[in-house]
Motif scaffolding. Structure first.
Motif, mmCIF file in Angstrom:
data_model
loop_
_atom_site.group_PDB
_atom_site.id
_atom_site.type_symbol
_atom_site.label_atom_id
_atom_site.label_comp_id
_atom_site.label_asym_id
_atom_site.label_seq_id
_atom_site.Cartn_x
_atom_site.Cartn_y
_atom_site.Cartn_z
ATOM 1 N N VAL A 63 0.761 -1.259 0.412
ATOM 2 C CA VAL A 63 0.148 0.063 0.214
ATOM 3 C C VAL A 63 0.804 1.740 0.271
ATOM 4 O O VAL A 63 0.592 2.139 -0.151
ATOM 5 C CB VAL A 63 -0.762 0.465 1.475
ATOM 6 N N ASP A 64 1.736 0.918 -0.077
ATOM 7 C CA ASP A 64 2.654 2.331 0.938
ATOM 8 C C ASP A 64 4.033 1.974 -0.189
ATOM 9 O O ASP A 64 5.056 1.703 0.043
ATOM 10 C CB ASP A 64 3.333 2.655 1.506
ATOM 11 N N SER A 76 1.470 -4.751 -5.689
ATOM 12 C CA SER A 76 0.988 -3.464 -5.254
ATOM 13 C C SER A 76 0.041 -2.521 -5.973
ATOM 14 O O SER A 76 -0.488 -3.207 -6.590
ATOM 15 C CB SER A 76 2.195 -2.723 -5.716
ATOM 16 N N ALA A 78 -0.438 0.129 -4.474
ATOM 17 C CA ALA A 78 0.230 1.707 -3.745
ATOM 18 C C ALA A 78 -0.079 3.034 -5.793
ATOM 19 O O ALA A 78 0.194 3.925 -4.639
ATOM 20 C CB ALA A 78 1.526 1.730 -3.665
ATOM 21 N N ARG A 79 -0.188 2.394 -6.360
ATOM 22 C CA ARG A 79 -0.510 3.520 -7.852
ATOM 23 C C ARG A 79 -1.757 3.249 -8.967
ATOM 24 O O ARG A 79 -2.049 1.697 -8.730
ATOM 25 C CB ARG A 79 0.881 3.324 -8.213
ATOM 26 N N HIS A 106 1.408 -3.883 5.241
ATOM 27 C CA HIS A 106 2.666 -2.528 5.185
ATOM 28 C C HIS A 106 3.629 -3.737 6.872
ATOM 29 O O HIS A 106 2.652 -3.994 7.292
ATOM 30 C CB HIS A 106 2.118 -1.427 5.676
ATOM 31 N N GLN A 146 -1.420 9.184 7.777
ATOM 32 C CA GLN A 146 -1.196 9.587 6.277
ATOM 33 C C GLN A 146 -1.065 7.657 5.294
ATOM 34 O O GLN A 146 -1.768 7.663 5.119
ATOM 35 C CB GLN A 146 0.388 9.505 5.660
ATOM 36 N N VAL A 147 -0.206 6.683 6.438
ATOM 37 C CA VAL A 147 -0.198 5.314 6.013
ATOM 38 C C VAL A 147 -1.690 4.559 6.031
ATOM 39 O O VAL A 147 -2.673 4.071 5.442
ATOM 40 C CB VAL A 147 0.757 4.262 6.884
ATOM 41 N N LYS A 150 -2.641 5.525 3.257
ATOM 42 C CA LYS A 150 -2.194 4.383 1.825
ATOM 43 C C LYS A 150 -3.415 3.706 1.441
ATOM 44 O O LYS A 150 -3.502 2.573 0.565
ATOM 45 C CB LYS A 150 -1.368 4.700 2.564
ATOM 46 N N GLU A 153 -6.969 3.977 -0.093
ATOM 47 C CA GLU A 153 -6.579 4.368 -0.504
ATOM 48 C C GLU A 153 -6.305 2.871 -1.779
ATOM 49 O O GLU A 153 -6.927 2.616 -2.992
ATOM 50 C CB GLU A 153 -5.339 5.369 -1.680
ATOM 51 N N ALA A 154 -5.849 2.402 -0.898
ATOM 52 C CA ALA A 154 -5.387 0.867 -2.154
ATOM 53 C C ALA A 154 -7.213 -0.243 -1.973
ATOM 54 O O ALA A 154 -6.582 -0.488 -3.212
ATOM 55 C CB ALA A 154 -4.862 0.349 -0.867
#
Length: 656
Positions: A63-64, A76, A78-79, A106, A146-147, A150, A153-154
């Protein structure tokens, strides 16, 4: 045997699964260089999908990219660029009526700085992992937030890729686990302190996911319910009582299922049990969770055989059985169980070679994880289905250890005429020695699998036969594969080696010489020496282990070392590192302390040499005049382990 419970439909949240078999997450390191699902990962997954599982939980999914990297070729989300390839494989998986989840991961402190921007690894507190030993950074409150973002978002990308849900990796000491545990969380902000504070991290991740994903999207948690750190001398850690409290809090939150696990890196054999652990070794922990919550329970429990998976369901221990290593070893595990072909399952022998190569290969960026009994695992795209082009041509395989057996199996699959010759009266080679120490019977499974396959393929094995030049010439073979194995090293240079009290580990383990109630020096503390020592202890012998190196078990893979030393701790074993065997005499063994250059006689009844194995290859020279396709494999080529022998047998037969 039929397995009605195993192949009964079941529900997890909004999902209906066609059976109760879940392929659980196991890191393989086979994504492409952008951490997308490339051909290697797709092929690996699809073989397991076609093998009949009801649901797949993908490998630990990043995720990061900056501070949450576990391995270079880790999957991943993450993007955004990773969505398309994931969507393509998810659609293919769905076409087989199989559900698929991503495991959002993570690593926190359980990773390496060189993978994470060359900065200190992030964690709930600055307490470093006792295994990874990296400088560790206690995340600020803002960094924690922030994590959390993430993870959310994932999960959103997972919905865009068409996944059926996500599993939050809160087990094995990774970041979520680090926040939940009083051992690794000494924070004073809202993410620490009380139970509620330590629970806040996973709570906010879940609540964030629910704001961006619809209610049908399944969210589960893989959870360590007991870190099992008491043997390490740790007093304050996540124990079962609080682990159950976490499960109940997750249920109240709305989590769809719990995937029960235990242990962290610092209690590694608890989360990746070696061969000596039995099927069902986690049952009491799982039962405690099952009785405390009402949502579905998934668990891996060292399940290797369908009968045991069925029993777990019959006993209401779980709602779904989790298979990890079992379906790496045999992607068709489920369909073979369904079709009552249990004897054809290539059972995982729990050798932990996959975890060893996770560190040495996948995390180091050298290639995918390797399976000792399935050379194709993670390499399915490199080794597609066998070409059946043998055309009945004759291949002689000399030696029926695991290398020769695997070569014969693959050759027969390719329609070669296989003649398998073994000089002993029993097949298996070194396995017939390796299975003798206590709790090592699983190692026989690889031989049983090979024999079942050879019988199915119509390959006969000629035992008690010495191969000669005349025998080879008589068959006029297209190819010859030499798998003549190895023998224990017994150096003629050691004075007194000819005495009856000088034995090899093979003579002891195979009980050519039964030792009971004797005083014995085991010379060598490699894996074989440690296992031989345990065998001797179990027979009531007084054992001393003598080792030239500066520590016992140096070079032994850490899981095997810890397991062996734990077993030996139940006996009164004497350890003598930095000690050299000078000679074997009637009254005992003459030993030299290398550090002090002092010699002393040590009275023993027997000296057992565990100095390794040397190659036995008497036929290579004579085969050169008979055939121009000669392959030397296994210990006959270079002494190694099961994985190398199986892989060499496979590759020689596959590429012929």
């Amino acid at each position: 045997m039929k397995y009605p419970k195993l192949f009964e439909k079941g529900k997890i949240g909004s999902l209906e699964l066609k059976n109760r078999i879940v392929m659980c997450s196991l890191a393989m390191g086979i994504s492409d260089d952008k951490q997308c699902v490339g051909e290697a990962f797709r092929t690996y997954l699809m073989e397991r999908v076609q093998g009949g599982v009801g649901m797949i939980i993908l490998e630990n999914t990043r995720v990061d990219d900056e501070h949450g990297v576990a391995a270079p070729w880790q999957a991943s989300l993450a993007r955004d660029e990773q969505i398309a390839s994931m969507k393509q494989v998810v659609e293919e998986i769905h076409s087989y009526d199989v559900k698929v989840l991503a495991q959002l991961h993570h690593p926190g402190r359980e990773t390496f700085s060189n993978l994470n921007s060359n900065e200190p690894v992030w964690s709930s507190s600055n307490k470093s992992c006792g295994v990874c030993n990296q400088e560790t950074h206690e995340m600020t409150t803002e960094e924690v937030e922030q994590v959390i973002g993430k993870f959310v978002e994932a999960a959103k990308r997972a919905t865009q890729a068409g996944l059926d849900g996500v599993e939050l990796h809160g087990a094995h000491g990774y970041l979520i686990s680090q926040f939940l545990s009083p051992y690794t969380n000494q924070r004073t902000d809202r993410f620490g302190g009380s139970f509620e504070g330590r629970f806040q991290f996973v709570k906010e991740i879940y609540e964030g996911i629910r704001t961006v994903c619809n209610q049908d999207f399944v969210v589960g948690v893989r959870l360590t319910v007991d870190e099992l750190l008491a043997p390490n001398g740790v007093e304050e850690y996540l124990k079962l009582e609080e682990g159950i409290k976490v499960c109940q809090a997750l249920e109240s939150l709305g989590i769809d299922y719990i995937n029960v696990s235990n242990g962290i890196y610092e209690s590694f054999n608890a989360l990746s049990e070696p061969m000596t652990y039995p099927q069902g070794c986690r049952s009491s922990l799982i039962q405690a969770v099952k009785e405390a919550v009402h949502i579905p329970i998934i668990a891996v429990n060292m399940i290797k055989e369908p009968w045991f998976a069925e029993k777990m369901l019959e006993d209401n221990l779980v709602d779904f059985v989790g298979l990890g290593r079992a379906v790496v070893a045999d992607p068709e595990w489920a369909i073979k169980a369904l079709e009552e072909r249990e004897c054809e399952i290539n059972r995982c022998i729990s050798c932990t070679f996959c975890f060893e190569t996770l560190v040495s290969d996948a995390i180091a960026g050298k290639g995918p994880v390797k399976c000792a009994v399935n050379p194709r695992a993670g390499r399915e795209s490199l080794y597609p289905a066998y070409k059946r082009d043998g055309d009945g041509r004759t291949v002689i395989v000399v030696g029926a250890g695991v290398a020769g057996l695997e070569a014969a199996r693959v050759l027969a699959e390719r329609d070669f005429r296989v003649i398998l010759v073994e000089k002993e009266g029993k097949v298996g080679g070194q396995i017939n020695i390796a299975d003798k120490p206590p709790h090592k019977r699983k190692i026989d499974w690889i031989v049983e699998y090979e024999l079942n396959q050879l019988q199915k393929l119509g390959v006969s094995i000629v035992c008690n036969t010495e191969v000669t030049e005349g025998v080879l010439e008589a068959f006029n073979p297209y190819a010859i594969i030499l798998a003549t194995g190895g023998e224990p090293i017994k150096p003629a240079t050691i004075p007194g080696i000819e005495l009856e009290k000088a034995l090899t580990f093979k003579e002891v383990l195979c009980q050519d010489k039964e030792l009971e109630g004797k005083k014995v020096a085991v010379i060598g503390s490699g894996a074989t020496g440690l296992e031989t020592a345990e065998f001797l202890c179990s027979k009531g012998n007084e054992v001393t282990i003598v080792e030239m190196l500066d520590s016992i078990g140096k070079g032994v893979y850490v899981q095997h070392y810890l397991d062996a030393m734990d077993k030996l701790s139940h006996y009164n074993v004497t350890y003598m590192p930095k000690t050299k065997l000078i000679s074997i005499q009637k009254e005992g063994v003459l030993l030299e302390n290398i550090e002090e250059n002092k010699q002393a006689m040590y009275p023993v009844d027997y000296a057992v040499l565990a100095l390794g194995v040397h190659s036995v290859n008497p036929l290579e020279e004579i085969t050169k005049g008979i055939c121009n396709r000669v392959f030397v494999i296994g210990d006959a080529a270079k002494v190694g382990r099961i994985e190398g022998a199986v892989r060499q047998g496979f590759e020689a037969a596959y590429t012929l």
